[in-house]
Design a protein around this motif. Structure first.
Motif, PDB file in Angstrom:
ATOM      1  N   ILE A 114       0.834  -1.207   0.000  1.00 36.24           N
ATOM      2  CA  ILE A 114       0.000   0.000   0.000  1.00 36.24           C
ATOM      3  C   ILE A 114       0.863   1.249   0.000  1.00 36.24           C
ATOM      4  O   ILE A 114       0.604   2.207  -0.746  1.00 36.24           O
ATOM      5  CB  ILE A 114      -0.968  -0.022   1.200  1.00 36.24           C
ATOM      6  N   VAL A 115       1.917   1.246   0.827  1.00 32.98           N
ATOM      7  CA  VAL A 115       2.817   2.414   0.880  1.00 32.98           C
ATOM      8  C   VAL A 115       3.515   2.592  -0.464  1.00 32.98           C
ATOM      9  O   VAL A 115       3.611   3.722  -0.986  1.00 32.98           O
ATOM     10  CB  VAL A 115       3.844   2.257   2.029  1.00 32.98           C
ATOM     11  N   ALA A 116       3.984   1.479  -1.055  1.00 37.64           N
ATOM     12  CA  ALA A 116       4.650   1.575  -2.360  1.00 37.64           C
ATOM     13  C   ALA A 116       3.682   2.069  -3.425  1.00 37.64           C
ATOM     14  O   ALA A 116       4.030   2.929  -4.259  1.00 37.64           O
ATOM     15  CB  ALA A 116       5.234   0.224  -2.761  1.00 37.64           C
ATOM     16  N   ALA A 117       2.440   1.549  -3.397  1.00 39.41           N
ATOM     17  CA  ALA A 117       1.438   2.016  -4.364  1.00 39.41           C
ATOM     18  C   ALA A 117       1.128   3.483  -4.132  1.00 39.41           C
ATOM     19  O   ALA A 117       0.975   4.260  -5.091  1.00 39.41           O
ATOM     20  CB  ALA A 117       0.165   1.171  -4.251  1.00 39.41           C
ATOM     21  N   GLY A 118       1.067   3.899  -2.885  1.00 40.56           N
ATOM     22  CA  GLY A 118       0.835   5.313  -2.559  1.00 40.56           C
ATOM     23  C   GLY A 118       1.961   6.189  -3.073  1.00 40.56           C
ATOM     24  O   GLY A 118       1.718   7.265  -3.654  1.00 40.56           O
ATOM     25  N   HIS A 119       3.210   5.746  -2.855  1.00 48.96           N
ATOM     26  CA  HIS A 119       4.363   6.526  -3.347  1.00 48.96           C
ATOM     27  C   HIS A 119       4.345   6.607  -4.867  1.00 48.96           C
ATOM     28  O   HIS A 119       4.622   7.678  -5.435  1.00 48.96           O
ATOM     29  CB  HIS A 119       5.688   5.903  -2.866  1.00 48.96           C
ATOM     30  N   THR A 120       4.015   5.484  -5.488  1.00 48.77           N
ATOM     31  CA  THR A 120       3.944   5.478  -6.957  1.00 48.77           C
ATOM     32  C   THR A 120       2.861   6.442  -7.442  1.00 48.77           C
ATOM     33  O   THR A 120       3.079   7.219  -8.381  1.00 48.77           O
ATOM     34  CB  THR A 120       3.653   4.053  -7.472  1.00 48.77           C
ATOM     35  N   GLN A 121       1.710   6.390  -6.783  1.00 45.65           N
ATOM     36  CA  GLN A 121       0.601   7.271  -7.166  1.00 45.65           C
ATOM     37  C   GLN A 121       0.968   8.729  -6.922  1.00 45.65           C
ATOM     38  O   GLN A 121       0.689   9.602  -7.753  1.00 45.65           O
ATOM     39  CB  GLN A 121      -0.665   6.900  -6.367  1.00 45.65           C
ATOM     40  N   ILE A 122       1.602   8.999  -5.788  1.00 47.05           N
ATOM     41  CA  ILE A 122       2.024  10.378  -5.480  1.00 47.05           C
ATOM     42  C   ILE A 122       3.022  10.859  -6.516  1.00 47.05           C
ATOM     43  O   ILE A 122       2.944  12.007  -6.996  1.00 47.05           O
ATOM     44  CB  ILE A 122       2.602  10.464  -4.048  1.00 47.05           C
ATOM     45  N   GLU A 123       3.971   9.990  -6.859  1.00 42.72           N
ATOM     46  CA  GLU A 123       4.980  10.369  -7.857  1.00 42.72           C
ATOM     47  C   GLU A 123       4.324  10.638  -9.212  1.00 42.72           C
ATOM     48  O   GLU A 123       4.651  11.622  -9.885  1.00 42.72           O
ATOM     49  CB  GLU A 123       6.037   9.265  -7.983  1.00 42.72           C
ATOM     50  N   ASP A 169       1.173  11.514  -9.688  1.00 37.35           N
ATOM     51  CA  ASP A 169       0.397  12.750  -9.555  1.00 37.35           C
ATOM     52  C   ASP A 169       1.311  13.976  -9.564  1.00 37.35           C
ATOM     53  O   ASP A 169       0.971  15.018 -10.153  1.00 37.35           O
ATOM     54  CB  ASP A 169      -0.429  12.736  -8.259  1.00 37.35           C
ATOM     55  N   ARG A 170       2.475  13.877  -8.928  1.00 40.44           N
ATOM     56  CA  ARG A 170       3.423  14.985  -8.905  1.00 40.44           C
ATOM     57  C   ARG A 170       3.921  15.291 -10.316  1.00 40.44           C
ATOM     58  O   ARG A 170       3.991  16.458 -10.734  1.00 40.44           O
ATOM     59  CB  ARG A 170       4.609  14.665  -7.997  1.00 40.44           C
ATOM     60  N   LYS A 171       4.247  14.214 -11.069  1.00 36.00           N
ATOM     61  CA  LYS A 171       4.722  14.413 -12.445  1.00 36.00           C
ATOM     62  C   LYS A 171       3.622  15.030 -13.317  1.00 36.00           C
ATOM     63  O   LYS A 171       3.872  15.928 -14.119  1.00 36.00           O
ATOM     64  CB  LYS A 171       5.206  13.096 -13.055  1.00 36.00           C
ATOM     65  N   ALA A 172       2.384  14.513 -13.127  1.00 33.50           N
ATOM     66  CA  ALA A 172       1.266  15.056 -13.908  1.00 33.50           C
ATOM     67  C   ALA A 172       1.033  16.516 -13.547  1.00 33.50           C
ATOM     68  O   ALA A 172       0.796  17.375 -14.425  1.00 33.50           O
ATOM     69  CB  ALA A 172       0.009  14.238 -13.673  1.00 33.50           C
ATOM     70  N   ALA A 173       1.122  16.833 -12.243  1.00 32.55           N
ATOM     71  CA  ALA A 173       0.927  18.224 -11.808  1.00 32.55           C
ATOM     72  C   ALA A 173       2.055  19.103 -12.337  1.00 32.55           C
ATOM     73  O   ALA A 173       1.825  20.246 -12.771  1.00 32.55           O
ATOM     74  CB  ALA A 173       0.854  18.289 -10.285  1.00 32.55           C
ATOM     75  N   ALA A 174       3.289  18.581 -12.316  1.00 35.26           N
ATOM     76  CA  ALA A 174       4.422  19.356 -12.828  1.00 35.26           C
ATOM     77  C   ALA A 174       4.253  19.602 -14.317  1.00 35.26           C
ATOM     78  O   ALA A 174       4.521  20.724 -14.810  1.00 35.26           O
ATOM     79  CB  ALA A 174       5.736  18.626 -12.542  1.00 35.26           C
ATOM     80  N   GLN A 175       3.818  18.576 -15.051  1.00 32.96           N
ATOM     81  CA  GLN A 175       3.602  18.724 -16.492  1.00 32.96           C
ATOM     82  C   GLN A 175       2.505  19.750 -16.757  1.00 32.96           C
ATOM     83  O   GLN A 175       2.660  20.626 -17.614  1.00 32.96           O
ATOM     84  CB  GLN A 175       3.235  17.365 -17.121  1.00 32.96           C
ATOM     85  N   SER A 176       1.415  19.624 -16.013  1.00 34.09           N
ATOM     86  CA  SER A 176       0.309  20.568 -16.184  1.00 34.09           C
ATOM     87  C   SER A 176       0.751  21.970 -15.806  1.00 34.09           C
ATOM     88  O   SER A 176       0.414  22.965 -16.485  1.00 34.09           O
ATOM     89  CB  SER A 176      -0.866  20.128 -15.325  1.00 34.09           C
ATOM     90  N   LEU A 177       1.524  22.087 -14.743  1.00 28.85           N
ATOM     91  CA  LEU A 177       2.024  23.390 -14.294  1.00 28.85           C
ATOM     92  C   LEU A 177       2.970  23.982 -15.321  1.00 28.85           C
ATOM     93  O   LEU A 177       2.928  25.190 -15.598  1.00 28.85           O
ATOM     94  CB  LEU A 177       2.720  23.216 -12.939  1.00 28.85           C
ATOM     95  N   ARG A 178       3.821  23.146 -15.919  1.00 32.59           N
ATOM     96  CA  ARG A 178       4.743  23.615 -16.969  1.00 32.59           C
ATOM     97  C   ARG A 178       3.956  24.216 -18.136  1.00 32.59           C
ATOM     98  O   ARG A 178       4.293  25.287 -18.629  1.00 32.59           O
ATOM     99  CB  ARG A 178       5.588  22.463 -17.509  1.00 32.59           C
ATOM    100  N   GLN A 179       2.917  23.490 -18.529  1.00 35.46           N
ATOM    101  CA  GLN A 179       2.133  23.983 -19.668  1.00 35.46           C
ATOM    102  C   GLN A 179       1.440  25.292 -19.307  1.00 35.46           C
ATOM    103  O   GLN A 179       1.449  26.255 -20.082  1.00 35.46           O
ATOM    104  CB  GLN A 179       1.102  22.935 -20.108  1.00 35.46           C
ATOM    105  N   ASP A 180       0.831  25.320 -18.096  1.00 35.22           N
ATOM    106  CA  ASP A 180       0.115  26.528 -17.695  1.00 35.22           C
ATOM    107  C   ASP A 180       1.081  27.694 -17.502  1.00 35.22           C
ATOM    108  O   ASP A 180       0.816  28.834 -17.944  1.00 35.22           O
ATOM    109  CB  ASP A 180      -0.671  26.287 -16.403  1.00 35.22           C
ATOM    110  N   VAL A 181       2.208  27.446 -16.855  1.00 30.05           N
ATOM    111  CA  VAL A 181       3.207  28.501 -16.635  1.00 30.05           C
ATOM    112  C   VAL A 181       3.779  28.951 -17.971  1.00 30.05           C
ATOM    113  O   VAL A 181       3.994  30.152 -18.219  1.00 30.05           O
ATOM    114  CB  VAL A 181       4.319  28.017 -15.676  1.00 30.05           C
ATOM    115  N   GLY A 182       4.018  27.962 -18.823  1.00 26.36           N
ATOM    116  CA  GLY A 182       4.567  28.310 -20.156  1.00 26.36           C
ATOM    117  C   GLY A 182       3.603  29.191 -20.934  1.00 26.36           C
ATOM    118  O   GLY A 182       3.999  30.180 -21.550  1.00 26.36           O
ATOM    119  N   THR A 183       2.342  28.832 -20.907  1.00 32.80           N
ATOM    120  CA  THR A 183       1.339  29.613 -21.620  1.00 32.80           C
ATOM    121  C   THR A 183       1.236  31.010 -21.030  1.00 32.80           C
ATOM    122  O   THR A 183       1.210  32.033 -21.755  1.00 32.80           O
ATOM    123  CB  THR A 183      -0.032  28.904 -21.557  1.00 32.80           C
ATOM    124  N   LEU A 184       1.193  31.074 -19.698  1.00 31.44           N
ATOM    125  CA  LEU A 184       1.104  32.384 -19.039  1.00 31.44           C
ATOM    126  C   LEU A 184       2.358  33.212 -19.298  1.00 31.44           C
ATOM    127  O   LEU A 184       2.279  34.440 -19.544  1.00 31.44           O
ATOM    128  CB  LEU A 184       0.898  32.205 -17.532  1.00 31.44           C
TER     129      LEU A 184
END
Length: 181
Positions: free
Chosen positions: A117-126, A128-143
């Motif tokens: 469960i902890v490993a799955a949580g870390h994987t999911q967090i990682e 989600d973090r990558k997806a958020a970073a990618q989304s943030l890059r696109q939004d920051v880049g556009t802005l």
């Protein structure tokens, strides 16, 4: 005088000593009765006494045999009781060992599930973090592109150039953030 002689003869006789003919007849009657009793009654009496003695001795022997048998049965029961106690102790020990083994297995299984469960949580967090970073890059880049276009006064719509500028800008920000740590 004749009466005096009779009286004198009576006085010379001892009243405690019986006359001889009576003594002989009494002795003869006694021997006959004693002989009859010895011949007829004494064997029956001895027979009854012997039977009673044998019955008593047989009863004693039976009692001793019963006591010996009771003692052996008691020993058997004591041995069976000791064996049953030993078996119960062994079963109790086996149950405790099985319980301890089961507890250890359950703990190991729980630990394994927790780790999964902890490993799955870390994987999911990682992820989600990558997806958020990618989304943030696109939004920051556009802005950033929109803001730079407004500042420069030109449109910066070239996507290839825009992506290079954004990537370089974000890389510099990440390097500064890592250096600050």
């Amino acid at each position: 005088m004749s009466q005096l002689l009779i009286l004198a003869a009576e006085e010379t006789e001892n009243p405690l000593v019986p006359p001889i003919p009576e003594l002989v007849i009494g002795l003869l009657a006694f021997v006959i009765v004693f002989g009859f009793l010895a011949w007829k009654l004494l064997p029956n009496i001895n027979k009854v006494l012997e039977q009673r003695r044998e019955a008593i001795e047989g009863g004693i022997e039976k009692a001793e045999a019963a006591q010996t048998e009771a003692q052996s049965v008691l020993e058997q029961y004591k041995a069976q009781l000791a064996e049953a106690r030993h078996e119960a102790a062994r079963l109790r020990q086996d149950a405790q060992e099985q319980g301890a083994t089961l507890i250890a297995e359950m703990r190991a299984e729980g630990q394994r599930q927790r780790d999964e469960i902890v490993a799955a949580g870390h994987t999911q967090i990682e992820a989600d973090r990558k997806a958020a970073a990618q989304s943030l890059r696109q939004d920051v880049g556009t802005l950033a592109t929109d803001l730079a276009g407004k500042l420069v006064g030109e449109s910066l719509e070239d996507h290839a150039r825009q992506s290079r500028v954004i990537d370089r800008f974000l890389s510099e920000l990440e390097e500064k953030a890592e250096a600050a740590r």
